[in-house]
Each structure stands twice: as structure tokens, then as C-alpha cells.
Design an enzyme around this catalytic site. Sequence first.
Site, PDB file in Angstrom:
ATOM      1  N   PHE B 239      39.965  41.443  25.810  1.00 49.00           N
ATOM      2  CA  PHE B 239      41.410  41.593  25.581  1.00 49.00           C
ATOM      3  C   PHE B 239      41.728  42.844  24.766  1.00 49.00           C
ATOM      4  O   PHE B 239      42.819  42.980  24.235  1.00 49.00           O
ATOM      5  CB  PHE B 239      42.004  40.348  24.904  1.00 49.00           C
ATOM      6  CG  PHE B 239      41.568  39.057  25.552  1.00 49.00           C
ATOM      7  CD1 PHE B 239      41.957  38.776  26.848  1.00 49.00           C
ATOM      8  CD2 PHE B 239      40.761  38.162  24.897  1.00 49.00           C
ATOM      9  CE1 PHE B 239      41.534  37.613  27.476  1.00 49.00           C
ATOM     10  CE2 PHE B 239      40.335  36.986  25.516  1.00 49.00           C
ATOM     11  CZ  PHE B 239      40.727  36.715  26.798  1.00 49.00           C
ATOM     12  N   ARG B 628      47.831  47.544  46.234  1.00 49.18           N
ATOM     13  CA  ARG B 628      46.918  46.801  47.096  1.00 49.18           C
ATOM     14  C   ARG B 628      46.128  45.810  46.240  1.00 49.18           C
ATOM     15  O   ARG B 628      45.646  46.170  45.163  1.00 49.18           O
ATOM     16  CB  ARG B 628      45.982  47.814  47.723  1.00 49.18           C
ATOM     17  CG  ARG B 628      45.104  47.312  48.814  1.00 49.18           C
ATOM     18  CD  ARG B 628      44.313  48.523  49.255  1.00 49.18           C
ATOM     19  NE  ARG B 628      43.511  48.279  50.422  1.00 49.18           N
ATOM     20  CZ  ARG B 628      42.545  49.122  50.787  1.00 49.18           C
ATOM     21  NH1 ARG B 628      42.302  50.219  50.065  1.00 49.18           N
ATOM     22  NH2 ARG B 628      41.836  48.873  51.856  1.00 49.18           N
ATOM     23  N   GLN B 638      43.233  36.513  37.381  1.00 43.69           N
ATOM     24  CA  GLN B 638      43.611  37.503  36.383  1.00 43.69           C
ATOM     25  C   GLN B 638      45.046  37.286  35.904  1.00 43.69           C
ATOM     26  O   GLN B 638      45.344  37.335  34.705  1.00 43.69           O
ATOM     27  CB  GLN B 638      43.456  38.886  37.047  1.00 43.69           C
ATOM     28  CG  GLN B 638      44.044  40.042  36.341  1.00 43.69           C
ATOM     29  CD  GLN B 638      43.010  40.705  35.470  1.00 43.69           C
ATOM     30  OE1 GLN B 638      42.242  40.027  34.812  1.00 43.69           O
ATOM     31  NE2 GLN B 638      42.974  42.000  35.456  1.00 43.69           N
ATOM     32  N   LYS B 701      47.049  49.169  41.685  1.00 46.86           N
ATOM     33  CA  LYS B 701      47.815  49.480  40.476  1.00 46.86           C
ATOM     34  C   LYS B 701      47.259  48.868  39.192  1.00 46.86           C
ATOM     35  O   LYS B 701      47.654  49.260  38.111  1.00 46.86           O
ATOM     36  CB  LYS B 701      49.258  49.015  40.653  1.00 46.86           C
ATOM     37  CG  LYS B 701      50.107  49.958  41.508  1.00 46.86           C
ATOM     38  CD  LYS B 701      51.555  49.518  41.464  1.00 46.86           C
ATOM     39  CE  LYS B 701      52.487  50.584  42.030  1.00 46.86           C
ATOM     40  NZ  LYS B 701      53.889  50.134  41.962  1.00 46.86           N
ATOM     41  N   GLU B 705      47.192  43.870  32.465  1.00 53.47           N
ATOM     42  CA  GLU B 705      48.211  43.887  31.414  1.00 53.47           C
ATOM     43  C   GLU B 705      49.547  43.351  31.926  1.00 53.47           C
ATOM     44  O   GLU B 705      50.194  42.546  31.253  1.00 53.47           O
ATOM     45  CB  GLU B 705      48.427  45.298  30.862  1.00 53.47           C
ATOM     46  CG  GLU B 705      47.249  46.235  30.958  1.00 53.47           C
ATOM     47  CD  GLU B 705      46.184  46.035  29.901  1.00 53.47           C
ATOM     48  OE1 GLU B 705      46.522  45.618  28.786  1.00 53.47           O
ATOM     49  OE2 GLU B 705      45.007  46.298  30.203  1.00 53.47           O
TER      50      GLU B 705
END
Lengths: 325, 740
Positions: B239, B628, B638, B701, B705
Site C-alpha cells: 500500500f 484495457r 484489485q 491505465k 489507486e
Amino acid sequence: MIPFTLQKVLTEAEAIAAAGQGGRYIAGGTTLIDLMREEVERPEKLVDINALPIKHIRAEGGDLVIGALARMSEVAAHPETQRLQPLIAETLVEGASPQLRNVASIGGNLLQRCRCPFFRMLDAGCNKRAPGTGCSAIEGLNGGHAILGTSDQCAATHPSDLAVALIALDATMRVTGPGYERSFPVDELFRLPGTTPHLEHTLRPGELIAEIRVPGGPHARRARYLKVRDRSSYEFAVVSAAAALHVEGGIVRDARIACGGVGTRPWRMRAVERALIGKAPDRAAFEAAARQATEGVKPLSGNHYKVELLPRTIVRALEMAGEVA
Amino acid sequence: MTMQAIGKPHSRVDGRAKVTGGARYAAEFNQPDQLYAVVVGSTVGLGRILRIDAGAVAQMPGVRAVISHLNAPRLAYQPHKGGTDPANGERLHVLQDDQVRFYGQPVAVIVADSLDHAERAAAALAVSYAGETPVVDPLDAKVQPVAPQAGRAGADRSRGDADAAFAAAPVTVEASFDMARENHTPMEPHATIAAWSGDRLTLWSKSQFVVNEQAEIAAIFGMPAANVQVICPFVGGGFGTSLRTWPHVTLAAIAARQVGRPVKLVLTRRQMFHTTGHRPRTLQRVALGATTDGRLTSLIHEGSGETSRYEQFVEALTSTSGFMYSCPNVRTRYRLLPMDTGTPTFMRGPGEASGMYAVESAIDELSYKLGIDPVELRRRNEPAIDEAEKLPFSSRSLMQCYALGAERFGWASRDPRPRAMRDGRLLIGWGVASASYPCFFSPASARVRLLADGSAEVEAASSDMGPGTYTSMTQVAAETLSLPLDKVRFSLGRSDFPATPSHGGSQTMSSVGSAVRAACLAVQAELAKRAVADRRSQLFGASIDSVEWREGRLSRKGDAAAGPSYSELVTGAGGSPVEAGASAARDAAIAKQYSMHAFGAVFVEVSVDPDLGLVRLRRAVGAYGAGRIVNPKLATSQCIGGMVGGLGMALMERTALDPRDGRPVNAHMGDYLVPVNLDVPHLEAHFVEEQDPHVNPLGVKGLGEVALVGMAPAIANAVFHATGKRVRELPIRIENLLDV
Ligand SMILES: Cc1cc2nc3c(=O)[nH]c(=O)nc-3n(C[C@H](O)[C@H](O)[C@H](O)COP(=O)(O)OP(=O)(O)OC[C@H]3O[C@@H](n4cnc5c(N)ncnc54)[C@H](O)[C@@H]3O)c2cc1C
């Protein structure tokens, strides 16, 4: 961790003899080992009592009888617990985590030590850990601390959920000492901090908790535990309440209420109970009675919200208990 | 046989190793003759060390060394700043002087023959201090805000006249927000095993950035980087806390040198709250002006975040405010609050998560003032271009995210009035917020080796703290080489592998992925070059332009017959592996043409028990436009992880500092709350179809986060919708809601 010796004992007599020589009992070890690793607890001799035959869970008449070495998960899941004292089952499941409950014993649960963060920090003053070093919480961050039963030396809450339920239910305990046994209400196990916050309970040196007895009664079926906390599980109570009601003919005949998270020991709410007797079990009566709970509170800088939360928790626990068929 | 590896929901290639204990983490690389080190931290929050009673402790069982500023080597501490180190200030020089700058700062390290002996000696070491009261509360009048010295993220920016427009606006919102300090609290503690061999140092060390750790330790010790090797194949959650090289790594190396044996140093959970960075507490003010039909006329975003006195930690607190909304008058201002604390560091969604909490909350407030649905309000202010940079977006699917999210969530049936939705005695609230995070693409390199058996070995320094780097890079290589996944072996986590940027900032897929792809193409080119030049090859003499790779075979263009396979080519060339490396970096010209960000829309439902002040998340839907999606299974996981992080930020996570000595009071997993399973309801992540040819060759991309950003404001907004009370501090706790 300070080095220690470990002695396994097979009988109560052996256990008590070993404790007489300065040994410290260890059951599940879930809290004792934790504190030893941080050098908060420093026993030099441990007496492993896990082989003692005090793991029973059974009904005796209408009483639920629990051996001190029964595990929290076993007690919670036991049919006799669920039949006779569903409050105990509910309370246990609200405590710790499944992994811990599988290991943690009932006796150990009652003697677990406080969760005040300063108690665990060797570089902070703590009268409970090191008498005379001062209390770091009273003038510090104390949002989690007690509002009842505090002294100018300590404001740590008692962390056990089970103890709250046992005290509400007027449970008794049997302990064994060198050549004797004695029984007394669980309520008498816990001390107030006063000027001796390092003394938390009334057991005499070397006494072994053997058994807990929870008397039955008409209140036992309408009994619920509410644990209020910011995280849904695996957190000690911010405020909790155990409530048991005996309602007959639309009138409260008997009420048992105890609270956690607010007192330096599990806190029986006798005034609230008295205010309920003879009333119809409705929200108005619950709210009126719950106002008694904050009589004599002494909030610290960070925990005024508990004064607000305490009666609300009691009201909700009573509502929950009232709804139980 | 067409290999379609990218875009498929493959399970983790390292999943089995992880669940069977086969994956080795830093602390598990035990070395022969290893000793154990334990750090002793300062018990005052500011001051000077007066005395260290090392003598008594040195006599304790098993103790081999007691190292403090009194006897530690004077280290070179040559200048070095990696991408994750603050641009201004100087890192803590550990054990170099008697100054204590913050509570828990390492003041000594004990080395002993067992962990137990080292711990005991550490507990027994008497250190006396001349202590002073530190300043650790940003609201303390003694705190002097300073403008960050450098860094784009830190710059104050302005367009139009935001203050005048605010004063003139018919509808305004002005609000201040206070967000708590957070610690990363990964499962795996920081750990380093250091071993010297002559003047060469090997570190098995938890790191999200092994090449930077190599460079940093080399600079600290004044040695060539080539003499330092950092190894970290697995990271048990990061993290961001392992992006920098913290003092314990240096301590392990000092200790190992002092005792001439390998030394293992693992921080305790409590120490994980002291010296390994944290998300800074932030104070923010947002002022919005709008027309009565909901067009923004002014957006003012001022924020400040804590930093240490010796370094300026700068994060992108106000950076999204310039481009999220179409607005002619925007002013942002960012200040640092130097205090007596360790330097904060990047934590998942650094800057954006905190900054967008404030702005997205304020936008929500505005929606109620205007009586306009918050999704509709965002639609009315959706910009055509990045109005701050005056550049088109490379792609921006925010409105598609809102459409998809709203549909999946069922937003249309929301009763807009606060306190209008109920479930029994519970108040129900629905909230929404936008998310955004930049698409970074930093220079990265990778190496590919084709073996005689037709399989490929791929290497890049990189890291995998959980997103699935092993798997996604295997997919990229398999796709580019047209090989099945099990013919590709991807390795990472060594500083002698080709260099990559930090495994942070959501840039691993874009940067390392592009490098892996480039290296695969390079090895193919190398093979082809050899094949056409090799007399024994059936392609001998063909021009390089007349051959092409089809499904893993080098074939003649226009000739349907399949040419030789990798195995045939490598074997034909003598059988030794054929290797090629390549780098990838963003095309500087394209970088100037586009504004590149990922976007998302987060919808949540909370319940609030008005009697008990309890907020519970009931469900959440996140929709993301993240280019993508290389592996939908990993991407979903995620995103769910990010949403859980945002839930923690909204309702639980808070490092509380004792004002008397700066001690993190709740430095314990029992007291620093993070969500447990029971707190986490059904969470959905959806991805909108998005093709972005500009961001990088893979068109990805990054997700790590953006998946956290947006969650906390959505929850805070839902709490308002449920209760009618706007809580402007995080986390929102029981005590904030006893009056609803
Ligand atoms: C992370 C965590 C979360 C927790 N959360 C909760 C919670 O939410 N609610 C809650 O109620 N509890 C909670 N607990 C406490 C947990 O329930 C206790 O640790 C456990 O019940 C202790 O039992 P044990 O058998 O492990 O005790 P041990 O650790 O073995 O012993 C504890 C103490 O009791 C003494 N002792 C044990 N048995 C006897 C006996 N028969 N006679 C005399 N003395 C004895 C020991 O000498 C020692 O002093 C939590 C604990 C942890 C670690």
C-alpha cells in the site's frame, strides 16, 4: 519475553501446589502469552492446566454449569447453553474471533487484563502495570475509557463480554484453593481500581477457577447481548449491554442488566432494573429506566459520548430482549 | 492456435505457491549463521539522547552488539533521491547523532544470537533523554504552514478569478474537512536480512522498489550500486509503505557489518507505526460557487498536509481539482505542516484520495443546495477537455462510468431527500462520488530469454505486492510471443534484473507491461535476424522484411505455410538461449498532447442506526474507465481491495497521536481498526469498455489507486443522505452520529 519454566499438571491438587510455589496458570494463553511477549506480564513459571478435567458443559437442574477450561467456542455452540442460557452463547460469539474462541477458555476470559493501550506500552506510565507510575490515559487520549468506577489512578475498562453476561445472570463461581473450595457470585470477582488498580480481582494467590454456574429462571429466555462498536466484529465493546427480562401479564417482573465498555469492571445496572419492575415493557419505560444508568458517571476529556451512548445501548438491548419470544 | 492471453480472467500464476507456503517473503530467506537484530525506538517525541547504558545490556545472554550513535559507523549518506523520496529535505540519518526528531525514531539496534535474546536486551536498554514536547497536532497554533519548495503537485494554481466568482455566485458551498492520519498496516511487517561478503552486500528486504533500495543503500554506505543486491520476490501487502527505503534497512546492514554475520531484522507491529511512513493527516477547505441551474462558476480547494521537519512530503492533494469539472474560475492552494513526526509517504491513492474526499463531499453538498441529483450535477459540469492543462483527455469515460454504475446500483429509485429511505429503524443512505488517478508511465526495462524447449523466461526488477504482476506480465509475454501461459516464466524482485520504476502510482502494468512487450518483440527480432542469417535455417537469405511472426512461428509473409517455432529456431542456432532486452517509456510528444487519467464512479448504500450512531456499508458498486483490462479477475480483486481500503478510510482508520510525546497511541492491530470480513458486504467492480491508444502501447491505465479514491466520499455522502448530518471529518465514528 522473559524466560520461564512450564509445568504441566494433571490434577487440581497438583495445579494448586504448583501455583503455591509461584506458578501462574495458563489455559489458552491467548492473552497471557500476548502480554508476556510484550513483557507486560513477566511470570517465571507457568502451570499448564489444560489437562485438568474441568472442561464440562452441562445442565444441573435449571442451572448451566461450565468448567473453567471449556473453550469459548464449545460453550457457545453447546445445546445446553443455547437451551438454558442463550445470552451466554450470544455474548461469547460477539467476543474476539473464531480462531481465538477455539483456544480461549472461560476461566481465562474472566481474568483477561485490560486493553488500555498504555497498559501495553512499557515506556508509558500505568498504575495497573507498574504501581505508582501514574495513569497516562486520564490526562491523555481516553475515548475508549471508563465513565463508571474510575479513580484518579486508573480508568481502564474491563474488557470481557462474558463477564457482563455472567454478572447480569447472577452467575456464581467455584474456585479451589490449597485444601479448600469456595463459591461466590462472579460479581464479587472484580475489584474497582481505587488506589490499587494493579489488583483486579479477589482471587487469593494460587486459587484456581474450577467452574461457573449460571442459575436458570424465567428471565433467561428473554435475554440478549448488544455490543456497540465501530467495527462489526473483532473489536472490544465501545459500550455493551446484557439484558434479561421476565415479563408476565404485560408487566416486567424481573430485569437483569449489566454493561461493558463503561466501567472499570463489568457493571450491573441495579437502578435501571429497579425502575423497570412493574412497568410495561415498552420503549418509554425502557428509556425512563435507562436514564438511571448514568447516575454518578465521571466522563473524561475524550469519552463524553459514552454517557450518551450508554442509556441508548441499554434501551436497545431491552428492546431486543423484549422481542424474544 | 491463437493465444489470447490479455483480457482473460486467468487465476494467479503464483496462487498455488502463495497458499501452500511456497512463496518466500523477505524474512523467510534465513541465512546460515544468521543473527537477529531488534530496533530500539525513542520514547520521547523530540529532544536529545543524554545517555545510553549499553554496558549492562551487552552482558545479557546472547547479545553480540549494542549499536547506537555512540558507536555506529559514520555513514556516507551521499545525495540520492529516488522517485519515491521527497524532492526537498534530507532523509533521516540513522544512528548518526544524538537528536531525536520524533517518537519511535530508532536510537539503537541490538544484535543477538536469537530473536528472544535481542528482544530482551532491547527491552532492557536504558536510554535517557532531554525531551521536549513535540508538536504533532496540525491544529496546534505552533504549526507554521509552508509552501512546498518544488514539485508540480505542490504548486498553487489559478485560472479566472475564483474568489470574485465565489463572492458573486448565487449558490455557494463552503466547508472544511479534517482527515485522520492513516498507517498502511500491511499483513507482512517490514523485514530485512542483510549479509555482507567482503564489500558486497545482499539484502533480502521487503520492498516495492528494489532498484531504488539498491541505489539508496549504496548511497548511504558510499559504495557502488553494483555491490548491493536487493532481493524481494514477494510482498505481503504494501500500500506504499515499502516504496521508500526506511532506516531499518540501513540498520540491518550496519548490524551485519558490525558483527560480521548475516543479520535479520523484522519490525514489530508497533514499530510499523513509527518510522515507515503514513498517509498524512490533512486539513482542507473547499468553496464552490454555482448558478441556480448547477453550473460551477467557482471552485476553490485549499489543503494542507502534515510532513516532518526534515523532509517535505508532497502529494497530489489538490491536483484533480483543475480538471474534474468544467469551471472557469478555479484556485488551488497546497501547504505543508512541518511537525515533529517521521516523514509521511505515499499510501494507496496518495493525495487524490484525500483531496477528492473533500471536493466530492462539497459537490454533494452543492447538489442538495441546488436540488439537483448528484449524478446529474456532475453531468452538467463534465468538461470537454482538461481545462487546467488546456489539453484533450487521452480518454475519459467518467460519464459512462456513472451510467453503468447507476444502472447496476439502481440509482434511479433513490429518494433524494435526506432521511427519506429506511429499513425498519435503520436510516438508509445512498451516496456517490467520482474517482480519478493519473496514468503514469515511467521508463522501464525487461529482458526475455527464449530457451531451446520453446519456453520463455522474462525478467524485470518490478514487484508484486498483490495486484498480480506475476500473472499479468506472464499474460503480456504470452500474448506477444503467442505462447501458452505455462511456457512463460516471469521473474521479478531482484535489483540485478532490468530496472523498473516503483511498484506504486498504478504504473506497473503500463510501464513494466510495456517493457515486457517491447522485450518480447526484441527477442523475436533477434531470432528473426539470426534465422535469416543462418545457413542451416529454412529462412536463410530471406530479407528481414519478408518474414513475420505468426502464432509463435517465423513465417514468410504471404506464405500460409508455418515457419519454424521458437524451439526449432533456438535449437537451430545452437541451442543456447537467445536473449534480448528492451525499454519502454512514454513518448514525450504524446505526453504534451494529452491529459491522461483513469476515472471511476462509486455508488454506495449505508445504513445508520440513529440510536447507536452505527454506520454500516450495505453494498457498493464501482465503475471504472481504466483502459484495457489485462485480467478481469485480478482487476476485480484489485478494485474490491481498493474499495475496502476506502471503507477503512471512511469509517475506521485513524492513527491517534498522544499530544504529550507524539506516540501513536493505537499502534496495535486491536486498536487501529481496519475492516474485517463482516464489515465488507457485496462489492461490485465494473469496467467500461475503453480504448486508449495514447497512454501506453498496451492501452492500460492502472487500477490500484483509482479503486480506493472515491469510496470515502461516497460513504460520507451516503451518511448525509441517511441522516441529514454532514460529518466533515474522517473516519466517521459512533461519536459523530449520536445526534442524528
Ligand atoms: C485479539 C483479541 C481480541 C479479543 N477480543 C475479545 C472480545 O471482544 N471480548 C472478550 O470478552 N474477550 C476478547 N478477547 C480476550 C479473550 O477472550 C481472552 O484472551 C481469553 O478468553 C483468555 O482465555 P485463555 O484461556 O486464553 O487465558 P490465558 O491467556 O491462558 O489466561 C489468562 C489469565 O487467566 C488466568 N487463568 C486462566 N485460567 C484460569 C483458571 N482456571 N483459574 C485461575 N486463573 C486462570 C491466567 O493465569 C492468566 O492470568 C480477545 C483477545 C484477543 C487476543
